[in-house]
Design an enzyme around this catalytic site. Structure first.
Site, PDB file in Angstrom:
ATOM      1  N   TRP A 180       0.817  -1.286   0.076  1.00  0.00           N
ATOM      2  CA  TRP A 180       0.217  -0.078   0.069  1.00  0.00           C
ATOM      3  C   TRP A 180       0.886   1.348  -0.123  1.00  0.00           C
ATOM      4  O   TRP A 180       0.733   2.336  -0.631  1.00  0.00           O
ATOM      5  CB  TRP A 180      -0.959  -0.075   1.164  1.00  0.00           C
ATOM      6  CG  TRP A 180      -1.729   1.099   1.442  1.00  0.00           C
ATOM      7  CD1 TRP A 180      -2.900   1.493   0.540  1.00  0.00           C
ATOM      8  CD2 TRP A 180      -1.614   2.090   2.490  1.00  0.00           C
ATOM      9  NE1 TRP A 180      -3.598   2.656   1.029  1.00  0.00           N
ATOM     10  CE2 TRP A 180      -2.713   2.939   2.280  1.00  0.00           C
ATOM     11  CE3 TRP A 180      -0.864   2.121   3.419  1.00  0.00           C
ATOM     12  CZ2 TRP A 180      -2.887   4.244   3.004  1.00  0.00           C
ATOM     13  CZ3 TRP A 180      -1.049   3.477   4.226  1.00  0.00           C
ATOM     14  CH2 TRP A 180      -2.169   4.456   4.184  1.00  0.00           C
ATOM     15  N   HIS A 181       1.896   1.140   0.605  1.00  0.00           N
ATOM     16  CA  HIS A 181       2.872   2.443   0.697  1.00  0.00           C
ATOM     17  C   HIS A 181       3.584   2.554  -0.447  1.00  0.00           C
ATOM     18  O   HIS A 181       3.876   3.913  -0.875  1.00  0.00           O
ATOM     19  CB  HIS A 181       3.916   2.301   1.852  1.00  0.00           C
ATOM     20  CG  HIS A 181       3.206   2.534   3.256  1.00  0.00           C
ATOM     21  ND1 HIS A 181       2.706   1.680   4.127  1.00  0.00           N
ATOM     22  CD2 HIS A 181       3.101   3.712   3.942  1.00  0.00           C
ATOM     23  CE1 HIS A 181       2.308   2.117   5.020  1.00  0.00           C
ATOM     24  NE2 HIS A 181       2.422   3.405   4.898  1.00  0.00           N
TER      25      HIS A 181
END
Length: 384
Positions: free
Chosen positions: A257-258
């Site tokens: 996600w990052h």
């Protein structure tokens, strides 16, 4: 979102420039929450947890309602994301339909001003962080420092976290001002006051003074942490044997996600082992230090209360130092920078973590469990 991360890496590699990807990451969280809530709405209620029952969606909202949820302005730039049921309860006024509000939202002006003020309290720490750049840790000058100076410098990098506290504080203030942060009433000194903590992003003091990784992750970016716990960890950990797999899967999703910088994956891989190590350490040592706790698997032998303070100090220092050591990956981002940092610190953080993990998991923990089984056997079954 992944394409946006790649675009950012291509055009501004190894930088921390703010752009549209931050808002896009939060929108992605909302999309996944919404998808799971719709899926849960189609399942048999007997298979749902109490929380899943409370947020599942039996019917789809209209397109306008859905876009209103996704683009809700107070949570657009820095979050926090939340379930559609929270947004709908706020928009329709059902959130305030209790015996205290009676359908009318209480004034949040004073609390919003307090929240803004608390955000600006951390500004001096944000400014101080500029005097301790993480880039110094990959220089030759840092490499020749004595070990104790390296340790202090790594610990000073905790200042890096305060810019997030500032942003989350302002985001929290926006939600309080809007009213969506309302979370019922609580009694203080015999009087009832409204609570404004429904979507609080973080509790800085609890993070900075935490004595275990659970508190670090629980009170840091809390709404995203809840998203990972409810929609990744709990979906993978279907039984007690799946906790390690679920922990690693949760950190893997968080890293993805990052973005795609190697530093993210090194951090979450490291932190995954750190979380499992903390669980094992608690099972082994805590029963010997603190009073009987029903959560403890091993009966305590004695209760030397004076050791509790020492235990807290040791766990605090361990959590903060190892956590900050791991967090450097979030700051240096690239593989080359991370390898330079590890080399300059003689890989000490990695060595300590792995040695402790395998020692605790495969040596000390089995011995502790064996002692627990012997302690609970009837006297006639114990060997002389």
């Amino acid at each position: 979102m992944s394409l946006s991360h790649i675009y950012r890496m291509w055009n501004s590699y190894n930088s921390w420039d703010l752009d549209f990807t931050t808002a896009q990451m939060l929108i992605t969280v909302k999309f996944t929450i919404f998808g799971w809530n719709v899926y849960d709405g189609s399942r048999d209620e007997k298979t749902l947890s109490p929380y899943q029952k409370s947020v599942c969606l039996k019917t789809l909202p209209s397109l306008l309602e859905f876009l209103g949820y996704i683009c809700f302005y107070p949570g657009w730039v820095a979050g926090p994301p939340f379930e559609y049921t929270v947004y709908n309860s706020f928009i329709t006024g059902k959130m305030f339909d209790d015996k205290y509000c009676k359908g009318k939202a209480p004034s949040s002006f004073l609390q919003a001003m307090k929240t803004v003020a608390s955000a600006f309290v951390v500004v001096p720490f944000v400014l101080l962080a500029a005097y301790y750049p993480v880039s110094y840790t990959i220089t030759d000058a840092f490499a020749v420092l004595p070990a104790w100076k390296k340790l202090l410098y790594v610990y000073s990098l905790t200042l890096y976290r305060f810019k997030f506290y500032f942003a989350w504080g302002l985001a929290d203030a926006a939600c309080v001002a809007a009213g969506i942060a309302y979370n019922g009433y609580e009694e203080i000194d015999g009087k009832m006051y409204p609570k404004w903590n429904r979507v609080t992003p973080a509790y800085p003091m609890r993070v900075e003074l935490s004595t275990n990784t659970r508190d670090c992750t629980m009170y840091w970016n809390m709404v995203v942490a809840n998203w990972l716990r409810r929609y990744v960890y709990e979906r993978v950990a279907t039984n007690a044997k799946d906790t390690t797999k679920a922990t690693m899967a949760t950190y893997a999703v968080s890293a993805f996600w990052h973005g795609f910088y190697p530093g993210y994956y090194l951090f979450f891989f490291y932190f995954g082992f750190m979380t499992e190590l903390a669980k094992d350490a608690r099972r082994i040592f805590r029963p010997l230090i603190v009073p009987e706790d029903p959560r403890d698997e091993v009966p305590k032998l004695h209760s030397p209360q004076p050791l509790k303070a020492i235990y807290d100090v040791v766990t605090f220092l361990t959590t903060q130092l190892i956590g900050t050591y791991a967090g450097v990956g979030f700051m240096l981002l690239s593989w080359g920078n991370m390898m330079a940092f590890y080399h300059n610190t003689n890989y000490v953080g990695i060595i300590i973590l792995l040695v402790a993990f395998f020692s605790f998991r495969f040596v000390l923990l089995p011995m502790t469990k064996r002692r627990a089984r012997l302690a609970t056997r009837p006297p006639t079954m114990k060997k002389e």
